[in-house]
Design an enzyme around this catalytic site. Structure first.
Site, PDB file in Angstrom:
ATOM      1  N   ASN A 167       0.864  -1.172   0.000  1.00  0.00           N
ATOM      2  CA  ASN A 167       0.000   0.000   0.000  1.00  0.00           C
ATOM      3  C   ASN A 167       0.906   1.228   0.000  1.00  0.00           C
ATOM      4  O   ASN A 167       1.487   1.569   1.024  1.00  0.00           O
ATOM      5  CB  ASN A 167      -0.884  -0.036   1.267  1.00  0.00           C
ATOM      6  CG  ASN A 167      -1.684   1.236   1.471  1.00  0.00           C
ATOM      7  OD1 ASN A 167      -1.773   2.069   0.572  1.00  0.00           O
ATOM      8  ND2 ASN A 167      -2.258   1.388   2.652  1.00  0.00           N
ATOM      9  N   LYS A 174       0.122   4.273  -0.298  1.00  0.00           N
ATOM     10  CA  LYS A 174      -0.504   5.474   0.268  1.00  0.00           C
ATOM     11  C   LYS A 174      -0.247   6.665  -0.673  1.00  0.00           C
ATOM     12  O   LYS A 174      -0.176   6.464  -1.886  1.00  0.00           O
ATOM     13  CB  LYS A 174       0.005   5.716   1.687  1.00  0.00           C
ATOM     14  CG  LYS A 174      -0.134   4.444   2.553  1.00  0.00           C
ATOM     15  CD  LYS A 174       0.110   4.632   3.992  1.00  0.00           C
ATOM     16  CE  LYS A 174      -0.070   3.293   4.698  1.00  0.00           C
ATOM     17  NZ  LYS A 174       0.043   3.394   6.144  1.00  0.00           N
ATOM     18  N   HIS A 178      -9.509   1.421   4.800  1.00  0.00           N
ATOM     19  CA  HIS A 178      -8.241   1.565   5.518  1.00  0.00           C
ATOM     20  C   HIS A 178      -8.451   2.523   6.694  1.00  0.00           C
ATOM     21  O   HIS A 178      -9.219   3.480   6.599  1.00  0.00           O
ATOM     22  CB  HIS A 178      -7.165   2.103   4.564  1.00  0.00           C
ATOM     23  CG  HIS A 178      -5.801   2.065   5.167  1.00  0.00           C
ATOM     24  ND1 HIS A 178      -5.372   2.998   6.075  1.00  0.00           N
ATOM     25  CD2 HIS A 178      -4.787   1.177   5.033  1.00  0.00           C
ATOM     26  CE1 HIS A 178      -4.129   2.698   6.464  1.00  0.00           C
ATOM     27  NE2 HIS A 178      -3.757   1.592   5.842  1.00  0.00           N
ATOM     28  N   GLU A 195      -6.768   4.863   7.780  1.00  0.00           N
ATOM     29  CA  GLU A 195      -6.503   6.277   7.490  1.00  0.00           C
ATOM     30  C   GLU A 195      -7.705   6.925   6.811  1.00  0.00           C
ATOM     31  O   GLU A 195      -7.980   8.106   7.006  1.00  0.00           O
ATOM     32  CB  GLU A 195      -5.224   6.395   6.629  1.00  0.00           C
ATOM     33  CG  GLU A 195      -3.992   6.114   7.485  1.00  0.00           C
ATOM     34  CD  GLU A 195      -2.793   5.596   6.720  1.00  0.00           C
ATOM     35  OE1 GLU A 195      -2.761   5.669   5.483  1.00  0.00           O
ATOM     36  OE2 GLU A 195      -1.875   5.096   7.404  1.00  0.00           O
ATOM     37  N   GLU A 210      -5.581  -4.826  10.499  1.00  0.00           N
ATOM     38  CA  GLU A 210      -4.527  -3.839  10.713  1.00  0.00           C
ATOM     39  C   GLU A 210      -4.810  -3.072  12.006  1.00  0.00           C
ATOM     40  O   GLU A 210      -5.613  -2.120  12.003  1.00  0.00           O
ATOM     41  CB  GLU A 210      -4.480  -2.841   9.553  1.00  0.00           C
ATOM     42  CG  GLU A 210      -4.143  -3.457   8.218  1.00  0.00           C
ATOM     43  CD  GLU A 210      -3.552  -2.426   7.271  1.00  0.00           C
ATOM     44  OE1 GLU A 210      -2.447  -2.655   6.794  1.00  0.00           O
ATOM     45  OE2 GLU A 210      -4.191  -1.385   7.038  1.00  0.00           O
ATOM     46  N   GLY A 227       2.565   2.138  10.794  1.00  0.00           N
ATOM     47  CA  GLY A 227       3.575   3.186  10.690  1.00  0.00           C
ATOM     48  C   GLY A 227       4.301   3.497  11.988  1.00  0.00           C
ATOM     49  O   GLY A 227       5.001   4.505  12.081  1.00  0.00           O
ATOM     50  N   SER A 258       3.263  -2.294  10.321  1.00  0.00           N
ATOM     51  CA  SER A 258       4.702  -2.403  10.613  1.00  0.00           C
ATOM     52  C   SER A 258       5.298  -3.755  10.247  1.00  0.00           C
ATOM     53  O   SER A 258       6.171  -4.263  10.951  1.00  0.00           O
ATOM     54  CB  SER A 258       4.978  -2.068  12.086  1.00  0.00           C
ATOM     55  OG  SER A 258       4.664  -0.709  12.345  1.00  0.00           O
TER      56      SER A 258
HETATM   57  P1  PGA Z   1       2.840   0.202   7.600  1.00  0.00           P
HETATM   58  O1  PGA Z   1       1.368   0.475   7.006  1.00  0.00           O
HETATM   59  O2  PGA Z   1       3.344  -1.086   7.023  1.00  0.00           O
HETATM   60  O3  PGA Z   1       3.643   1.393   7.179  1.00  0.00           O
HETATM   61  O4  PGA Z   1       2.703   0.100   9.093  1.00  0.00           O
HETATM   62  C1  PGA Z   1       0.473  -0.586   6.777  1.00  0.00           C
HETATM   63  C2  PGA Z   1      -0.806  -0.052   6.194  1.00  0.00           C
HETATM   64  O5  PGA Z   1      -1.251   1.029   6.584  1.00  0.00           O
HETATM   65  O6  PGA Z   1      -1.425  -0.690   5.319  1.00  0.00           O
END
Ligand code: PGA
Length: 242
Positions: free
Chosen positions: A8, A10, A95, A97, A163, A169, A201
């Site tokens: 992903n 982003k 997601h 976010e 997640e 992150g 992560s």
């Molecule tokens: P990350 O993000 O691997 O940077 O923790 C995962 C995600 O948001 O899909």
């Protein structure tokens, strides 16, 4: 089933970022492993070029979000049909976010997943608890409620991504036992054919351990999917058929 390693990106990536995907393919000496699926979800601006450049190489391309409608007066939005037309095969919906930044509800996420299915895309439906919810012992309650609210009632192919919001992150991950508990719980609420990804992560150093957990059928990778070296390390650590 094949495991699925999904990147992903982003809101990262310009046309020049295709070099990272080329580097990734190069690390496999041009032949990607066939016992696992490799998906990259770049920003919408890159879906068409990535799909035309890399689909034939075996890299599946997906979107990061879609609107519930096929077309219409929705300035700035992208429909599932448009993503499919650009060459995407998957789309991430719900997601954390988007749930946080855009106030997306379970009902909206479900409608987006339905729109994705209608367009012939496989939705990756994201769920996960916050730090406060986990500390209050409510992780399974939260994930269960999100699944009940966000999953279309259909036999069509869907993918779930667990997640934990606090793991995205941050470099933090749940214990292996906690990942196993949630994935077993999600399996109990979905069919045996649904792929359940872990996200939050995931790095080359922890991917092997996480991806070996029963009912973890792949990973949704943010930051570490942006660099060919790291994404290669994660893909390499994944078991093939799971
Ligand atoms: P990350 O993000 O691997 O940077 O923790 C995962 C995600 O948001 O899909």
């Amino acid at each position: 089933m094949k495991s699925l390693i999904a990147g992903n990106w982003k809101m990262n990536g310009l046309t020049g970022s295709a070099s990272e995907v080329e580097a990734l393919i190069g690390k496999f000496s041009g032949a990607l492993p066939e016992d696992r699926d490799i998906l990259i979800c770049p920003p919408a601006t890159l879906v068409a070029t990535f799909a035309s450049s890399f689909s034939d190489e075996g890299v599946i391309i997906g979107g990061q979000d879609c609107h519930t409608n096929e077309s219409g007066a929705h300035t700035g939005d992208v429909s599932a049909a448009m993503l499919a037309d650009a060459g995407a095969a998957y789309v991430i919906v719900g997601h954390s976010e988007r749930r946080a930044d855009h106030g997306e509800s379970d009902a909206l996420v479900k409608a987006k997943a339905e729109a994705a299915l209608a367009a012939g895309l496989t939705p990756i439906i994201c769920v996960g608890e916050t730090k406060e919810q986990r500390e209050a012992g409510k992780a399974l309650d939260v994930v269960g409620a999100q699944l009940r609210g966000s999953l279309p009632q259909t036999e069509d192919e869907m993918t779930i991504a667990y997640e934990p919001v606090w793991a995205i992150g941050t470099g933090l991950t749940p214990t292996i036992a906690d990942i196993a508990e949630v994935h077993d719980f999600v399996r109990g609420m979905t069919g045996k054919d649904v792929r359940i990804l872990y996200g939050g992560s995931v790095k080359p150093g922890n991917a092997g351990e996480i991806l070996a957990v029963e009912n973890v059928n792949g990973a949704l990778v943010g930051g570490a999917s942006l660099k060919a070296e790291d994404f290669y390390g994660i893909i390499s650590a994944a078991p093939g058929n799971v």
